[in-house]
Enzyme design. Structure first.
Site, short mmCIF file in Angstrom:
data_model
loop_
_atom_site.label_atom_id
_atom_site.label_comp_id
_atom_site.label_asym_id
_atom_site.label_seq_id
_atom_site.Cartn_x
_atom_site.Cartn_y
_atom_site.Cartn_z
N LYS A 1 0.86 -1.13 0.07
CA LYS A 1 -0.01 -0.21 -0.09
C LYS A 1 0.83 1.11 0.07
CE LYS A 1 -1.30 1.62 4.00
NZ LYS A 1 -1.23 2.81 4.48
N ASN A 2 2.05 1.33 0.94
CA ASN A 2 2.72 2.65 1.12
C ASN A 2 3.57 2.84 -0.12
OD1 ASN A 2 1.26 3.02 3.12
ND2 ASN A 2 3.20 2.51 4.79
N ARG B 1 -4.80 9.36 5.57
CA ARG B 1 -3.76 10.30 5.95
C ARG B 1 -2.65 10.65 4.85
NH1 ARG B 1 -6.94 10.48 10.17
NH2 ARG B 1 -7.29 8.11 10.76
N CYS C 1 -5.04 10.92 14.15
CA CYS C 1 -4.49 9.38 13.63
C CYS C 1 -4.20 8.51 14.96
CB CYS C 1 -3.13 9.53 12.78
SG CYS C 1 -2.70 7.79 12.39
N ARG D 1 0.08 13.31 12.92
CA ARG D 1 0.73 13.30 11.72
C ARG D 1 0.99 14.54 11.13
NH1 ARG D 1 -0.62 7.87 9.86
NH2 ARG D 1 0.82 8.26 8.02
N ASP E 1 43.21 -3.42 -13.64
CA ASP E 1 42.79 -3.51 -12.25
C ASP E 1 41.70 -2.61 -11.98
OD1 ASP E 1 45.05 -5.20 -12.03
OD2 ASP E 1 46.28 -3.63 -10.75
N ILE F 1 45.00 -7.47 -21.16
CA ILE F 1 46.35 -7.96 -20.35
C ILE F 1 46.45 -9.38 -19.81
CG2 ILE F 1 48.03 -6.95 -18.60
CD1 ILE F 1 47.32 -4.81 -20.59
N ARG G 1 44.02 -8.10 1.01
CA ARG G 1 45.26 -7.78 0.29
C ARG G 1 45.45 -6.32 -0.31
NH1 ARG G 1 44.76 -11.41 -4.04
NH2 ARG G 1 46.54 -10.58 -4.89
#
Ligand code: EPZ
Length: 379
Positions: free
Chosen positions: A22-23, A92, A116, A121, A267, A289, A359
């Site tokens: 829902k949100n 809300r 609420c 809120r 690298d 390489i 490393r």
């Protein structure tokens, strides 16, 4: 009023299906106010708040077609930029239409949310943010009235405290504002990320990362910087040992071939591959390489990347959503690419054998945590 009658003590077994959230659905529905084009949303749950939001959108001027969880909405014209009390008193999240309406129509009249059960809120933070974007706001008769006759303009906004719908409201307003908006202390809930994904699909440019790398020699990284810039990242040399790297929108795929210095370093090939899984388009990465330096491709694929290997080339189809998975670090740079992939993946990734990273990278988890990454070392 309906009732549930529940008899306890019976063990539960078997599959159980989840519905769309829902949100996530509510801000996605509100976002349809930002465009006159049709928007199709899937897995919208059939719950009361969603039905209320759909009725509200129809009142505002939308046509809404619902078919088995798939909702098609088009707001060709905002007929009435208003959210009346009678309609939104039970929901809300009504404040979610405030930002989009004032951004699109230049005005909005939205009933203040009622009391609420879980506590007050307030929406003062939404309002302060909209004012910073240039809206003029008044409150009268239980309604917020916002106008922006000159349209909204981007601003730097810092929320005093994190607010979910406040962040969503302001992101929606900001995508139609002139210029750039930066929201600090924003909510980062999955529903906020869902909204950002939807807005990006609708054409918005939502600010990505912004890193300042210190203690480096920019010149030594010129091949990498050139590729990042070609992909659409903004890389600026702040001073002789500091680089600032920003990505404001989705990057583009750019082919790359490793080469001896001053070419693109082998690298950095694995890390570049992780980046290209997120770029728009197809990138061909060539390793010139070493013979066998694509071990990370398979692990990235386990996280959802689309990578095909052909001899010394990796063909990476980008914009794939990565998901967290258990992966194994195979060598030093491959491990770094898995960390990068994990940072963009949805959910949790567990990277095994990090001694490879140790490393060559000093306190990588501390450095990344310092810029907001959620990463921790397990003993
Ligand atoms: C959202 O409410 C959710 N609603 C709520 O879900 C959820 O409980 C809540 O976020 C917290 O995760 C929707 O997404 C529709 P906040 P929201 O603004 O956005 C204060 C459910 O059960 N605050 O993040 O309203 C506020 O008082 C519902 O599905 C201000 O002071 O919550 C609260 O203490 C319930 N001023 C805190 O911030 C403001 O302008 C967090 O509220 C805004 C908020």
């Amino acid at each position: 009023m309906d009732k549930f009658v529940v008899k306890g003590g019976v063990p539960l077994r078997g599959p159980i299906e989840t519905s769309g959230a829902k949100n996530s659905a509510l801000p996605a529905l509100a976002a349809t106010l930002l465009t006159d084009q049709p928007v199709v949303l899937r897995r919208i749950p059939h719950v009361r708040d969603v039905r209320t939001m759909q009725r509200l959108l129809v009142d505002i001027g939308a046509t809404v077609d619902v078919d088995n969880g798939c909702v098609r909405i088009q707001v060709s014209r905002v007929r009435s930029p208003e959210a009346p009390y009678e309609l939104v008193k039970t929901m809300r999240a009504s404040s979610l239409v405030l930002g989009p309406l004032v951004a699109r129509a230049g005005r909005a009249r939205v009933s203040l949310p009622g009391g609420c059960g879980i506590g007050a809120r307030p929406i003062n933070l939404h309002l302060a943010g909209l004012e910073q974007l240039g809206a003029q706001i008044q409150q009268a008769h239980g309604y917020i009235e916002a106008v922006a006759p000159q349209g909204l303009r981007g601003a730097a906004i810092r929320f005093e405290r994190i607010t979910v719908t406040g962040t969503e409201d302001l992101i929606m307003a900001a995508v139609l504002a002139q210029g750039e908006t930066v929201i600090e202390n924003a909510a980062r809930e999955p529903e906020v990320a869902d909204l950002a994904d939807l807005l990006i699909k609708m054409g918005a440019r939502i600010t990505g990362g912004d890193l300042t790398v210190t203690g480096c020699v920019p010149e030594h990284n010129s091949a990498l910087i050139t590729k990042l810039q070609a992909a659409g990242a903004e890389v600026t040399e702040v001073d002789r040992s500091t680089l600032r790297v920003r990505a404001e929108s989705v990057l583009r795929s750019v082919d790359m071939s490793t080469a001896e210095y001053p070419g693109f370093a082998t690298d950095l090939q694995a890390q570049y591959m992780a980046l290209m899984t997120q770029a728009e388009g197809i990138a061909i990465i060539e390793e010139t390489i070493f013979e066998n330096r694509f071990m990370h491709a398979q692990e990235l694929a386990r996280m959802g990347a689309n990578i095909r290997l052909e001899g010394n080339q990796a063909i990476v189809a980008g914009r794939k959503e990565l998901t967290g998975a258990g992966v194994i670090a195979s060598d030093l740079r491959a491990s770094a690419s898995l960390v990068l992939a994990a940072l963009v993946a949805r959910g949790e990734t567990v990277i095994d054998r990090v001694y490879h990273i140790d490393r060559g990278y000093e306190k990588i988890e501390e450095k990344l945590a310092g810029v907001g990454a959620q990463i921790r070392r397990l003993d």
